[in-house]
Design an enzyme around this catalytic site. Structure first.
Site: not given
Length: 729
Positions: A457, A615, A70, A587, A427, A490, A397
């Site tokens: 997204h 998530h 991270n 989160r 990204r 997740y 993704r």
């Protein structure tokens, strides 16, 4: 189903009336926490799991690796962007009242605190691991046999990949790739006491080469850089090694360019990826005892400020590689194994479209319920079902172990009309998405890249099927990516439905995504961004204020990854000031401060940290008893609400609403994994006061899923017995 009292903040008096709006200036920066600092505070909470003795040892090592990764991402994405703003002369204040340079200075201090804590945790954990005969060894701890083994292994398997690069007038300073681990070696030429030279050696971690080399007969490991550093005579024969020091660089990942004038978006993204490889360096990590002259030389060659851009590493750099050891198969040092159940309604072997039509809608809870037997099954059956005419989906993704692309290709080969909106600018997944897009296009799939200037997204699949009663539309709408790997790690939600209005809305959405035309788009139920979602959320918050009274207090509950949008934050403040109860499960980034006298006394903010990454996005409004639940892909962030295509869907089925209520209540009442924000923005971890409270919400959700599976199995057996009895009569 009205939210129960257990969801209300404890030990708070009922607000008797609204505070005079003129008494508080909601534009004041003091009411808005900083995006970057709150994200770093989240990482402190994650890192706490590495120090918590209730967490199994190898899981504690995993949390260090997570935070290390991270931090790399923070420098590549966030700090890199701030440095670009400073370089461009941007002095605009954020809503929390900071300039870009102030954010760089403050975050730098916090990062150094986090890295110091990481080091302490690492030393504590590795010491405890030695009690279980698991060790990361220095070269001095090896005996002659171990050194000989490692030297031979290195020579046969790694040495051919290593290339030393001299740094002298005849050899310019070499290119240093992003996140690479490097050795800076000072050597003296034989017979020339005054002739020295520097050499850079890249440690070839990755592509099948492990960071930690295992000794033959035990779980003892030696970092690869130690092995290379102690066998330099192979690379630099006859040279006298005077010093060998480790360094590492992080490059800016913000290389996006405008799409407005791009003739070919695919070529634009490929160009951006090439630029990112050579992007400016934003961080240099060096070992603590590096010679000052070498440290200064590296900073100068890499165009960095030695004071602010250089970070000393006392223990081990690139701790993200500890994932290699955290995955060791030592059950007593890991969390209990978790196997997702099959959704109880999907145990049925009939067509998934018949199940959805007769028993739907269905709420999918990952990773508690299987991604493979739900979402992947949905696509698999769609690809072969002779009644399916078309499949449309968004792909942000995915991964090589996900079968989504295979099923889409199979569908195209089976004569279905297949259209996929691929987000090329996801990204760090751009290169992979380009490969997926090319592969699908070669199979005849209609691939588009969304709307110019907006990231796609949303997580949605539309299947058009010729049912017995005519054309019907079946949908999956989710909060997570179509990625089998993250579906195991997740926590996410999805819904399978054949709701007619949602199907029509999805058709409009895909027409928009594939053309970019916005004229006369109308939606019955879906709340897409950037056109509708933000206004809808603001309107519903305002409605909750109007419906609130002391007799029937309002209630708003949001569960999300981040609350960054200033307008949404302000609206929540206004609602809390009027007495509406506000429960936020956030989160990481959160601008909202609970517990401010006269402003947010009826609000609370908690964050959950556990074995799975939270998530899920859930939006709940009590709405005077006519409750509304929504799930979807969007966080309450400015970018998600204004510059991305997101999809949020209402959930109205009573049973599904009960499942969402259970999730919210379980997390709000958690006393093991929950951290509660204080009015100054700091967090305090809740502490259980009983054995029952010592079980975290994620474990409770595992238990709930297992209970559903047992009940479904029992019901199926009962149904089978009754059928057998009827046949025997």
């Amino acid at each position: 189903m009205k939210a129960t009292d257990s969801t209300q903040p404890a030990a708070q008096e009922e607000t008797s009336g609204a505070v005079d709006e003129s008494s508080l200036n909601l534009d004041a920066s003091e009411y808005y926490l900083n995006r970057e600092l709150t994200w770093l505070e989240f990482n402190k909470r994650v890192l706490h799991e590495a120090a918590d003795e209730r967490t199994p040892l190898l899981e504690r090592l995993k949390f260090i690796a997570i935070v290390s990764a991270n931090m790399d991402e923070f420098f590549m994405k966030r700090l890199g962007g701030l440095k670009q703003q400073v370089g461009a002369g941007v002095a605009t204040l954020t809503v929390d009242g900071r300039t870009p340079q102030q954010q760089i200075d403050e975050t730098s201090q916090v990062v150094r605190e986090i890295e110091s804590q990481m080091r302490e945790n690492y030393l504590q954990i590795t010491e405890k691991l030695r009690e279980h005969d698991i060790a990361i060894l220095s070269y001095d701890e090896l005996d002659r046999a171990d050194k000989n083994y490692l030297r031979e292994y290195y020579y046969e398997n790694i040495y051919p990949l290593v290339t030393p690069q001299s740094i002298d007038p005849a050899h310019p300073f070499p290119f240093i790739s992003n996140l690479s681990l490097n050795l800076l070696v000072l050597v003296r030429y034989p017979g020339a006491s005054d002739k020295t030279s520097l050499t850079r050696i890249k440690v070839p971690v990755g592509a099948g080469i492990p960071r930690f080399l295992k000794l033959t007969d035990r779980r003892h490991y030696v970092p690869l850089e130690y092995v290379i550093a102690n066998n330099l005579d192979m690379l630099l024969p006859e040279m006298e090694v005077l010093s060998c020091e480790v360094f590492r660089v992080t490059r800016n990942a913000n290389t996006e360019r405008s799409e407005e004038h791009a003739d070919d978006l695919l070529s634009l993204i490929e160009s951006e990826l090439r630029e990112r490889r050579f992007a400016p360096i934003v961080r240099l990590q060096v070992q603590k005892d590096m010679k000052p002259v070498h440290r200064g030389m590296l900073a100068a060659e890499l165009f960095l400020d030695e004071e602010s851009d250089v970070y000393e590493v006392i223990s081990m750099p690139a701790m993200r590689d500890l994932f290699e050891l955290a995955s060791l198969d030592v059950p007593e040092l890991r969390d209990p194994p978790h196997k997702p159940i099959d959704h109880p309604e999907l145990v049925d072997t009939r067509s998934i479209f018949h199940i959805i039509r007769e028993r739907g809608p269905l709420l999918l809870q990952h990773p508690y319920e299987s991604f493979g037997t739900s979402v992947e099954r949905f696509l698999k059956e769609a690809s072969t079902d002779p009644k399916v005419r078309a499949i449309k989906m968004t792909l942000y993704r995915t991964s090589s172990d996900t079968k989504v692309v295979d099923y889409l290709i199979s569908a195209a080969r089976n004569g279905k009309q297949v259209a996929v909106v691929v987000e090329l600018k996801a990204r760090f997944d751009e290169a992979a998405n380009i490969r997926w897009a090319n592969r699908m296009e070669e199979a005849g799939i209609h691939v588009t890249y969304g709307v110019v200037g907006l990231k796609t997204h949303s997580k949605i699949i539309l299947v058009v099927r010729n049912d017995y009663s005519g054309i019907k539309r079946y949908l999956h709408i989710g909060t997570g990516n179509y990625h089998a790997g993250t579906a195991r790690l997740y926590s996410d939600l999805g819904i399978l439905t054949n709701d007619e209005d949602l199907g029509r809305d999805a058709t409009e959405l895909f027409n928009y995504l594939t053309t970019g035309y916005t004229q006369e788009r109308s939606y019955r139920k879906l709340l897409p961004s950037p056109k509708m979602l933000k206004n809808a959320l603001l309107s519903k918050i305002k409605r909750e204020r109007k419906l609130h009274s002391p007799e029937t207090p309002g209630l708003i509950q949001f569960k999300m990854n981040a609350l960054e949008d200033a307008d949404i934050t302000r609206a929540l403040y206004e609602a809390a000031r009027d007495g509406v109860r506000i429960d936020l499960i956030v989160r990481d980034t959160c601008r909202f401060r609970p517990g401010i006298p006269g402003l947010s006394e009826t609000a609370r903010v908690i964050g959950i940290v556990g074995r799975f990454l939270e998530h899920t996005r859930i939006y709940y409004f009590q709405n005077g008893g006519e409750e509304e639940y929504f799930i979807g892909s969007a966080d309450a962030m400015k970018r998600n609400l204004e510059s991305r295509v997101e999809v949020v869907t209402p959930v109205s089925d009573k049973k599904l609403c009960e499942e969402l209520r259970f999730i919210l209540n379980t997390q709000l009442n958690d006393q093991r994994s929950a951290w509660e924000m204080q009015s100054d923005g700091s967090f305090i971890q809740r502490q259980p006061t009983s054995e029952a409270e010592a079980v975290g919400c994620q474990e409770l959700l595992i238990q709930s899923a297992e209970k559903r599976a047992k009940q479904a199995t029992k019901a199926a057996k009962g149904k089978k017995k009754r059928r057998l009895r009827r046949n025997l009569r």
